[in-house]
Design a protein around this motif. Structure first.
Motif, PDB file in Angstrom:
ATOM      1  N   SER A 116      -0.103  12.820  57.839  1.00 19.68           N
ATOM      2  CA  SER A 116       0.301  13.534  56.628  1.00 19.68           C
ATOM      3  C   SER A 116      -0.187  12.800  55.389  1.00 19.68           C
ATOM      4  CB  SER A 116       1.827  13.682  56.596  1.00 19.68           C
ATOM      5  OG  SER A 116       2.244  14.305  55.402  1.00 19.68           O
ATOM      6  N   GLY A 117      -0.087  11.465  55.415  1.00 20.98           N
ATOM      7  CA  GLY A 117      -0.557  10.660  54.287  1.00 20.98           C
ATOM      8  C   GLY A 117      -2.053  10.767  54.083  1.00 20.98           C
ATOM      9  N   ILE A 118      -2.811  10.823  55.171  1.00 20.99           N
ATOM     10  CA  ILE A 118      -4.271  10.944  55.083  1.00 20.99           C
ATOM     11  C   ILE A 118      -4.657  12.289  54.481  1.00 20.99           C
ATOM     12  CG2 ILE A 118      -6.386  11.159  56.457  1.00 20.99           C
ATOM     13  CD1 ILE A 118      -5.206   9.058  58.365  1.00 20.99           C
ATOM     14  N   VAL A 119      -3.960  13.357  54.911  1.00 18.03           N
ATOM     15  CA  VAL A 119      -4.243  14.692  54.362  1.00 18.03           C
ATOM     16  C   VAL A 119      -3.953  14.713  52.866  1.00 18.03           C
ATOM     17  CG1 VAL A 119      -3.581  17.130  54.411  1.00 18.03           C
ATOM     18  CG2 VAL A 119      -3.832  15.869  56.549  1.00 18.03           C
ATOM     19  N   MET A 120      -2.810  14.159  52.465  1.00 15.93           N
ATOM     20  CA  MET A 120      -2.448  14.136  51.050  1.00 15.93           C
ATOM     21  C   MET A 120      -3.411  13.277  50.249  1.00 15.93           C
ATOM     22  SD  MET A 120      -0.129  16.243  50.517  1.00 15.93           S
ATOM     23  CE  MET A 120      -0.007  15.775  48.796  1.00 15.93           C
ATOM     24  N   ASP A 121      -3.890  12.178  50.846  1.00 11.28           N
ATOM     25  CA  ASP A 121      -4.842  11.309  50.162  1.00 11.28           C
ATOM     26  C   ASP A 121      -6.130  12.052  49.860  1.00 11.28           C
ATOM     27  OD1 ASP A 121      -5.661   8.324  49.501  1.00 11.28           O
ATOM     28  OD2 ASP A 121      -7.299   9.143  50.710  1.00 11.28           O
ATOM     29  N   LEU A 122      -6.607  12.831  50.838  1.00 13.34           N
ATOM     30  CA  LEU A 122      -7.828  13.617  50.633  1.00 13.34           C
ATOM     31  C   LEU A 122      -7.621  14.635  49.514  1.00 13.34           C
ATOM     32  CD1 LEU A 122     -10.670  14.566  51.418  1.00 13.34           C
ATOM     33  CD2 LEU A 122      -9.611  15.983  53.209  1.00 13.34           C
ATOM     34  N   LYS A 123      -6.501  15.342  49.554  1.00 14.16           N
ATOM     35  CA  LYS A 123      -6.224  16.346  48.525  1.00 14.16           C
ATOM     36  C   LYS A 123      -6.083  15.695  47.150  1.00 14.16           C
ATOM     37  CE  LYS A 123      -4.118  20.009  51.287  1.00 14.16           C
ATOM     38  NZ  LYS A 123      -2.922  20.865  51.452  1.00 14.16           N
ATOM     39  N   ASN A 124      -5.453  14.529  47.109  1.00 16.48           N
ATOM     40  CA  ASN A 124      -5.283  13.825  45.830  1.00 16.48           C
ATOM     41  C   ASN A 124      -6.628  13.396  45.254  1.00 16.48           C
ATOM     42  OD1 ASN A 124      -2.511  14.094  45.804  1.00 16.48           O
ATOM     43  ND2 ASN A 124      -2.132  12.100  46.750  1.00 16.48           N
ATOM     44  N   ASN A 125      -7.532  12.933  46.128  1.00 15.92           N
ATOM     45  CA  ASN A 125      -8.865  12.542  45.653  1.00 15.92           C
ATOM     46  C   ASN A 125      -9.581  13.729  45.020  1.00 15.92           C
ATOM     47  OD1 ASN A 125      -8.825   9.834  46.335  1.00 15.92           O
ATOM     48  ND2 ASN A 125      -9.743  10.119  48.337  1.00 15.92           N
ATOM     49  N   ILE A 126      -9.430  14.894  45.643  1.00 24.00           N
ATOM     50  CA  ILE A 126     -10.064  16.103  45.103  1.00 24.00           C
ATOM     51  C   ILE A 126      -9.443  16.468  43.760  1.00 24.00           C
ATOM     52  CG2 ILE A 126     -10.427  18.574  45.494  1.00 24.00           C
ATOM     53  CD1 ILE A 126     -10.533  17.922  48.519  1.00 24.00           C
ATOM     54  N   THR A 127      -8.108  16.359  43.678  1.00 21.91           N
ATOM     55  CA  THR A 127      -7.418  16.679  42.428  1.00 21.91           C
ATOM     56  C   THR A 127      -7.804  15.716  41.315  1.00 21.91           C
ATOM     57  OG1 THR A 127      -5.532  17.642  43.607  1.00 21.91           O
ATOM     58  CG2 THR A 127      -5.147  16.914  41.349  1.00 21.91           C
ATOM     59  N   ILE A 128      -7.870  14.428  41.630  1.00 15.30           N
ATOM     60  CA  ILE A 128      -8.241  13.422  40.626  1.00 15.30           C
ATOM     61  C   ILE A 128      -9.654  13.684  40.114  1.00 15.30           C
ATOM     62  CG2 ILE A 128      -8.783  10.973  40.302  1.00 15.30           C
ATOM     63  CD1 ILE A 128      -6.452  10.380  42.265  1.00 15.30           C
ATOM     64  N   PHE A 129     -10.557  14.034  41.025  1.00 18.81           N
ATOM     65  CA  PHE A 129     -11.931  14.363  40.624  1.00 18.81           C
ATOM     66  C   PHE A 129     -11.941  15.534  39.658  1.00 18.81           C
ATOM     67  CE2 PHE A 129     -15.588  17.194  41.470  1.00 18.81           C
ATOM     68  CZ  PHE A 129     -16.608  16.392  40.966  1.00 18.81           C
ATOM     69  N   HIS A 130     -11.155  16.558  39.963  1.00 16.43           N
ATOM     70  CA  HIS A 130     -11.083  17.716  39.079  1.00 16.43           C
ATOM     71  C   HIS A 130     -10.495  17.349  37.730  1.00 16.43           C
ATOM     72  CE1 HIS A 130     -11.170  20.777  42.649  1.00 16.43           C
ATOM     73  NE2 HIS A 130     -12.355  20.323  42.334  1.00 16.43           N
ATOM     74  N   ASN A 131      -9.459  16.501  37.755  1.00 20.58           N
ATOM     75  CA  ASN A 131      -8.826  16.102  36.495  1.00 20.58           C
ATOM     76  C   ASN A 131      -9.795  15.366  35.576  1.00 20.58           C
ATOM     77  OD1 ASN A 131      -6.335  17.218  37.027  1.00 20.58           O
ATOM     78  ND2 ASN A 131      -5.472  15.347  37.895  1.00 20.58           N
ATOM     79  N   LYS A 132     -10.608  14.514  36.170  1.00 27.12           N
ATOM     80  CA  LYS A 132     -11.583  13.764  35.378  1.00 27.12           C
ATOM     81  C   LYS A 132     -12.570  14.692  34.688  1.00 27.12           C
ATOM     82  CE  LYS A 132     -11.563   9.445  38.038  1.00 27.12           C
ATOM     83  NZ  LYS A 132     -12.344   8.577  38.964  1.00 27.12           N
ATOM     84  N   ASN A 133     -12.790  15.827  35.341  1.00 25.91           N
ATOM     85  CA  ASN A 133     -13.743  16.783  34.792  1.00 25.91           C
ATOM     86  C   ASN A 133     -13.056  17.955  34.093  1.00 25.91           C
ATOM     87  OD1 ASN A 133     -16.613  15.963  35.952  1.00 25.91           O
ATOM     88  ND2 ASN A 133     -15.119  15.580  37.551  1.00 25.91           N
ATOM     89  N   ASN A 134     -11.730  17.784  33.846  1.00 29.05           N
ATOM     90  CA  ASN A 134     -10.948  18.810  33.141  1.00 29.05           C
ATOM     91  C   ASN A 134     -11.142  20.186  33.757  1.00 29.05           C
ATOM     92  OD1 ASN A 134      -9.863  17.063  31.141  1.00 29.05           O
ATOM     93  ND2 ASN A 134     -11.848  17.080  30.105  1.00 29.05           N
ATOM     94  N   MET A 135     -10.966  20.259  35.066  1.00 24.85           N
ATOM     95  CA  MET A 135     -11.201  21.510  35.767  1.00 24.85           C
ATOM     96  C   MET A 135      -9.905  22.300  35.896  1.00 24.85           C
ATOM     97  SD  MET A 135     -13.915  20.185  38.640  1.00 24.85           S
ATOM     98  CE  MET A 135     -14.448  21.811  39.137  1.00 24.85           C
ATOM     99  N   LYS A 136      -9.976  23.575  35.607  1.00 29.25           N
ATOM    100  CA  LYS A 136      -8.796  24.441  35.654  1.00 29.25           C
ATOM    101  C   LYS A 136      -8.244  24.549  37.064  1.00 29.25           C
ATOM    102  CE  LYS A 136     -11.396  28.812  36.079  1.00 29.25           C
ATOM    103  NZ  LYS A 136     -12.727  28.207  36.195  1.00 29.25           N
ATOM    104  N   GLU A 137      -9.080  24.262  38.075  1.00 30.07           N
ATOM    105  CA  GLU A 137      -8.650  24.368  39.462  1.00 30.07           C
ATOM    106  C   GLU A 137      -7.504  23.417  39.791  1.00 30.07           C
ATOM    107  OE1 GLU A 137     -11.744  24.213  38.472  1.00 30.07           O
ATOM    108  OE2 GLU A 137     -12.755  26.003  39.247  1.00 30.07           O
ATOM    109  N   ASP A 138      -7.258  22.419  38.932  1.00 34.08           N
ATOM    110  CA  ASP A 138      -6.180  21.469  39.182  1.00 34.08           C
ATOM    111  C   ASP A 138      -4.833  21.960  38.692  1.00 34.08           C
ATOM    112  OD1 ASP A 138      -7.709  19.424  40.398  1.00 34.08           O
ATOM    113  OD2 ASP A 138      -8.509  18.913  38.458  1.00 34.08           O
ATOM    114  N   PHE A 139      -4.814  23.059  37.979  1.00 34.89           N
ATOM    115  CA  PHE A 139      -3.573  23.547  37.399  1.00 34.89           C
ATOM    116  C   PHE A 139      -3.200  24.943  37.887  1.00 34.89           C
ATOM    117  CE2 PHE A 139      -5.576  20.590  34.486  1.00 34.89           C
ATOM    118  CZ  PHE A 139      -4.544  19.702  34.219  1.00 34.89           C
ATOM    119  N   PHE A 140      -4.193  25.753  38.191  1.00 30.22           N
ATOM    120  CA  PHE A 140      -3.928  27.154  38.462  1.00 30.22           C
ATOM    121  C   PHE A 140      -4.330  27.551  39.887  1.00 30.22           C
ATOM    122  CE2 PHE A 140      -4.790  26.877  33.849  1.00 30.22           C
ATOM    123  CZ  PHE A 140      -3.530  27.264  33.394  1.00 30.22           C
TER     124      PHE A 140
END
Length: 251
Positions: A116-140
């Motif tokens: 479960s932690g590994i799955v969440m880690d992967l998803k978090n990495n994707i979210t952090i990448f989106h946040n750095k690029n101010n991507m709407k996909e991280d909010f909606f």
């Protein structure tokens, strides 16, 4: 959770390298592997009487293919996954658990927690990448794909929109929705027609309903909405598509 991990990687590959058949050269795998994926897709289509519920070729790859693709395109995935050795350790751990389950053994709780932690880690990495690029996909929330029991599918891409399916009044029609909310909130789904002669709201992403006389028409527009009612802000996405519904045959 293992399927969730695999399909999260597949969606990441689609986002980075593309998901159409024309994009497979970017995967940098052998022609033999691609031909095996195509063969699996053809078999799946035959099993479903010519209907293909999932057309994207990457979803017919094997687990180890995902490692090959990411390894050979590491520079493209580096901004998301960051540390190659760390990612590989996690991938190999999931592979080990996958083999355990495949041989009929169950995971112990500590293994389930780590998975479960590994799955969440992967998803978090994707979210952090989106946040750095101010991507709407991280909010909606986003509707990724809508498909039906006839093998048609619709998405935002103009390359992944089927022709208008032709049905008849009285037919049973099934719609499947693939949506993603970056905050993992509970999703509610709504399918409707203009005038709301069709109006169904439910938690399940699979709809099954009978086409009645009110839906008969050359270009009947159906709307799909995915939303998260518990969000602190308006969080919904809508996708429309057309179907042709013929009147019931007079015997």
């Amino acid at each position: 959770m293992i399927n969730e991990y695999e399909n999260t990687l597949r969606r990441l590959i689609i986002n980075i390298l593309g998901g159409e058949d024309k994009d497979v050269a970017k995967y940098k795998v052998t022609d033999n592997r691609i031909n095996q994926w195509i063969e699996k897709r053809n078999i799946e289509q035959k099993k479903n009487n010519g209907i293909l519920f999932e057309n994207r070729i990457i979803f017919y790859s094997d687990f180890y293919d995902l490692q090959t693709i990411i390894d050979k395109n590491w520079e493209s995935f580096l901004p998301v996954l960051n540390d190659k050795k760390r990612w590989l350790v996690f991938f190999q751990e999931v592979e080990k658990y996958r083999n355990t389950i495949a041989h009929g053994r169950q995971l112990v709780k500590s293994q389930e927690d780590l998975l479960s932690g590994i799955v969440m880690d992967l998803k978090n990495n994707i979210t952090i990448f989106h946040n750095k690029n101010n991507m709407k996909e991280d909010f909606f929330i986003e509707i990724i794909r809508v498909s039906d029991n006839l093998g048609n599918s619709w998405s935002r891409s103009v390359f992944n929109r089927s022709k208008t399916p032709v049905l008849r009044e009285g037919d049973e029609y099934e719609i499947n929705i693939e949506a993603n909310d970056p905050k993992d909130r509970e999703i509610e789904y709504w399918i409707f027609s203009l005038g709301l002669s069709l109006n169904i709201v439910q938690k399940s992403s699979k709809f099954n309903f009978t086409l009645d006389s009110k839906l008969v028409g050359r270009n009947t527009v159906l709307g799909i909405q995915a939303r998260t009612p518990e969000a602190d802000y308006k969080n919904e996405d809508t996708l429309n598509f057309r179907i042709c519904v013929l009147p019931k045959e007079v015997v």
